[in-house]
Design a protein around this motif. Structure first.
Motif, mmCIF file in Angstrom:
data_model
loop_
_atom_site.group_PDB
_atom_site.id
_atom_site.type_symbol
_atom_site.label_atom_id
_atom_site.label_comp_id
_atom_site.label_asym_id
_atom_site.label_seq_id
_atom_site.Cartn_x
_atom_site.Cartn_y
_atom_site.Cartn_z
ATOM 1 N N ARG A 165 0.865 -1.176 0.000
ATOM 2 C CA ARG A 165 0.000 0.000 0.000
ATOM 3 C C ARG A 165 0.899 1.223 0.000
ATOM 4 O O ARG A 165 1.977 1.203 0.592
ATOM 5 N N ASN A 166 0.438 2.291 -0.630
ATOM 6 C CA ASN A 166 1.286 3.479 -0.740
ATOM 7 C C ASN A 166 0.502 4.742 -0.392
ATOM 8 O O ASN A 166 -0.332 5.199 -1.168
ATOM 9 N N HIS A 167 0.789 5.287 0.774
ATOM 10 C CA HIS A 167 0.245 6.580 1.181
ATOM 11 C C HIS A 167 1.319 7.674 1.146
ATOM 12 O O HIS A 167 1.092 8.770 1.654
ATOM 13 N N PHE A 168 2.454 7.335 0.571
ATOM 14 C CA PHE A 168 3.583 8.276 0.517
ATOM 15 C C PHE A 168 4.204 8.209 -0.875
ATOM 16 O O PHE A 168 5.394 7.962 -1.035
ATOM 17 N N PRO A 169 3.391 8.400 -1.927
ATOM 18 C CA PRO A 169 3.880 8.183 -3.292
ATOM 19 C C PRO A 169 4.803 9.301 -3.765
ATOM 20 O O PRO A 169 4.674 10.463 -3.353
ATOM 21 N N LEU A 170 5.706 8.941 -4.638
ATOM 22 C CA LEU A 170 6.620 9.893 -5.251
ATOM 23 C C LEU A 170 6.011 10.404 -6.552
ATOM 24 O O LEU A 170 5.760 9.643 -7.474
ATOM 25 N N ALA A 171 5.774 11.708 -6.610
ATOM 26 C CA ALA A 171 5.217 12.311 -7.821
ATOM 27 C C ALA A 171 6.340 12.717 -8.764
ATOM 28 O O ALA A 171 7.447 13.063 -8.320
ATOM 29 N N PRO A 172 6.106 12.689 -10.072
ATOM 30 C CA PRO A 172 7.127 13.167 -11.017
ATOM 31 C C PRO A 172 7.474 14.625 -10.738
ATOM 32 O O PRO A 172 6.609 15.438 -10.430
ATOM 33 N N ALA A 173 8.751 14.952 -10.827
ATOM 34 C CA ALA A 173 9.212 16.319 -10.574
ATOM 35 C C ALA A 173 10.492 16.565 -11.346
ATOM 36 O O ALA A 173 11.195 15.624 -11.744
ATOM 37 N N ALA A 174 10.797 17.824 -11.545
ATOM 38 C CA ALA A 174 12.022 18.190 -12.257
ATOM 39 C C ALA A 174 13.252 17.948 -11.402
ATOM 40 O O ALA A 174 14.329 17.640 -11.933
ATOM 41 N N ARG A 175 13.120 18.086 -10.081
ATOM 42 C CA ARG A 175 14.228 17.835 -9.158
ATOM 43 C C ARG A 175 13.653 17.537 -7.784
ATOM 44 O O ARG A 175 12.500 17.855 -7.488
ATOM 45 N N TYR A 176 14.494 16.928 -6.929
ATOM 46 C CA TYR A 176 14.024 16.491 -5.623
ATOM 47 C C TYR A 176 15.018 16.864 -4.530
ATOM 48 O O TYR A 176 16.241 16.898 -4.760
ATOM 49 N N LEU A 177 14.465 17.091 -3.337
ATOM 50 C CA LEU A 177 15.239 17.140 -2.112
ATOM 51 C C LEU A 177 14.654 16.094 -1.182
ATOM 52 O O LEU A 177 13.465 16.137 -0.847
ATOM 53 N N PHE A 178 15.485 15.140 -0.774
ATOM 54 C CA PHE A 178 15.057 14.086 0.143
ATOM 55 C C PHE A 178 15.678 14.331 1.512
ATOM 56 O O PHE A 178 16.866 14.696 1.614
ATOM 57 N N VAL A 179 14.894 14.102 2.566
ATOM 58 C CA VAL A 179 15.360 14.276 3.938
ATOM 59 C C VAL A 179 14.990 13.019 4.720
ATOM 60 O O VAL A 179 13.805 12.642 4.754
ATOM 61 N N ALA A 180 15.971 12.390 5.331
ATOM 62 C CA ALA A 180 15.738 11.162 6.095
ATOM 63 C C ALA A 180 16.343 11.288 7.476
ATOM 64 O O ALA A 180 17.464 11.785 7.629
ATOM 65 N N GLY A 181 15.613 10.812 8.459
ATOM 66 C CA GLY A 181 16.123 10.760 9.817
ATOM 67 C C GLY A 181 16.046 9.343 10.339
ATOM 68 O O GLY A 181 14.963 8.751 10.399
ATOM 69 N N GLY A 182 17.189 8.737 10.677
ATOM 70 C CA GLY A 182 17.195 7.387 11.224
ATOM 71 C C GLY A 182 16.578 6.380 10.277
ATOM 72 O O GLY A 182 16.890 6.337 9.085
ATOM 73 N N ILE A 183 15.647 5.563 10.810
ATOM 74 C CA ILE A 183 15.040 4.510 10.003
ATOM 75 C C ILE A 183 14.175 5.100 8.894
ATOM 76 O O ILE A 183 13.739 4.385 7.977
ATOM 77 N N GLY A 184 13.955 6.408 8.896
ATOM 78 C CA GLY A 184 13.240 7.071 7.817
ATOM 79 C C GLY A 184 13.945 6.991 6.482
ATOM 80 O O GLY A 184 13.383 7.385 5.455
ATOM 81 N N ILE A 185 15.160 6.480 6.453
ATOM 82 C CA ILE A 185 15.858 6.282 5.189
ATOM 83 C C ILE A 185 15.179 5.214 4.329
ATOM 84 O O ILE A 185 15.325 5.209 3.104
ATOM 85 N N THR A 186 14.408 4.313 4.942
ATOM 86 C CA THR A 186 13.909 3.156 4.194
ATOM 87 C C THR A 186 12.993 3.524 3.023
ATOM 88 O O THR A 186 13.215 3.022 1.909
#
Length: 295
Positions: A91-112
């Motif tokens: 199930r996906n409630h956190f989908p990745l939308a198409p974009a020209a560029r991205y900034l990703f931020v992860a904390g701890g196990i949030g990297i998964t």
């Protein structure tokens, strides 16, 4: 679906990775999770962090939570190679939308959930940056996998400079997953950031009783103040899929057929809240005196 644990390894302090194998597993998209049926009454969801195009293996990484409700401890203490376990479809409630560029931020196990998002950005040829923070290097899963990339900034101990990162990424789609203080700081820097929470947002809202019509079951229940619609439905003999009971996983998402829900979850975005077409019945309530839901 029944899967076999084909691999187990430690990927950081108190983080164990499992590979779940079965022929012809359903495909999934970055940001998806699966629910593990660990024991009667013990269902927990974990983000998929492997290759989304691999139809034979799902990979998850589980952080042991000493103050948790028993799911992570069960995974760490009782699951090993060769064990068979029932899981949900992705199930996906956190989908990745198409974009020209991205900034990703992860904390701890949030990297998964972020790892397959990075792979998707690479596949699309979209520029990206990752800020990855943790208590210590030893606690940060998959650090060796991402740190060599010059697009990755690692902060072991201390706080990520999220305002500077957001200011340096104009026009980027921003995705973050991790502990609540980090996500709150990210949203303060960029209110349109897409985030996935492990713990619910604290809300101080009154608990008003309401009536709920369970349309498919032909049952009407009274939901008193201090009780959830999910609990009222169960008391009426309705079997409801559930997991977190805190409005963070989406397992109990239910369609609203009539009436206006009062959203108390930590999952739906502003567009879905405004539409009012679904609600998380473990925490959300009715704004008025009556709701009709698809149960």
């Amino acid at each position: 679906m029944l899967c076999e644990i084909s691999s187990r390894r430690t990927v950081a302090d108190d983080v164990v990775e499992l590979e779940l194998s079965s022929p012809d597993l359903p495909t999934w998209t970055p940001g998806a999770h699966v629910e593990l049926h660990l024991a009667p009454g013990l269902v927990r969801q974990y983000s998929l962090c492997g290759r989304s195009r691999d139809d034979s293996v799902y990979r998850i990484a589980v952080l042991r939570e000493p103050a948790g409700r028993g799911g992570s401890a069960f995974v760490h203490d009782h699951l090993g190679v060769g064990d068979r376990i029932e899981i949900s479809e992705p199930r996906n409630h956190f989908p990745l939308a198409p974009a020209a560029r991205y900034l990703f931020v992860a904390g701890g196990i949030g990297i998964t959930p972020i790892l397959p998002m990075i792979a998707a950005a690479d596949a699309a040829g979209a520029p990206w940056r990752l800020l990855y923070g943790g208590r210590s290097r030893a606690s940060m899963a998959y650090l060796e996998r991402v740190e060599p990339d010059p697009r990755v900034t690692v902060q072991a101990g201390g706080l990520l400079d999220l305002r500077a990162a957001v200011a340096d990424a104009p026009g980027a789609a921003i995705y973050g997953c991790g502990p609540a203080p980090m996500l709150d700081a990210l949203l303060a820097a960029c209110p349109t950031a897409h985030v996935e929470r492990f713990t619910p947002v604290e809300l101080d809202l009154p608990q008003r009783p309401f009536e709920a019509v369970l349309a498919r079951s032909g049952v009407t229940v009274q939901v008193p103040a201090g009780a959830s619609l999910l609990a009222a439905a169960e008391a009426a003999g309705i079997d409801v899929l559930q997991s977190c009971l805190a409005g963070t996983c989406g397992t109990c998402e239910t369609a609203v057929l009539d009436g206006e829900p009062e959203h108390r979850d930590s999952l739906l975005d502003a567009v879905d809240r405004e539409a009012g077409e679904v609600m998380m019945i473990c925490v959300s309530r009715a704004r008025g005196a009556r709701l009709v839901v698809d149960l």
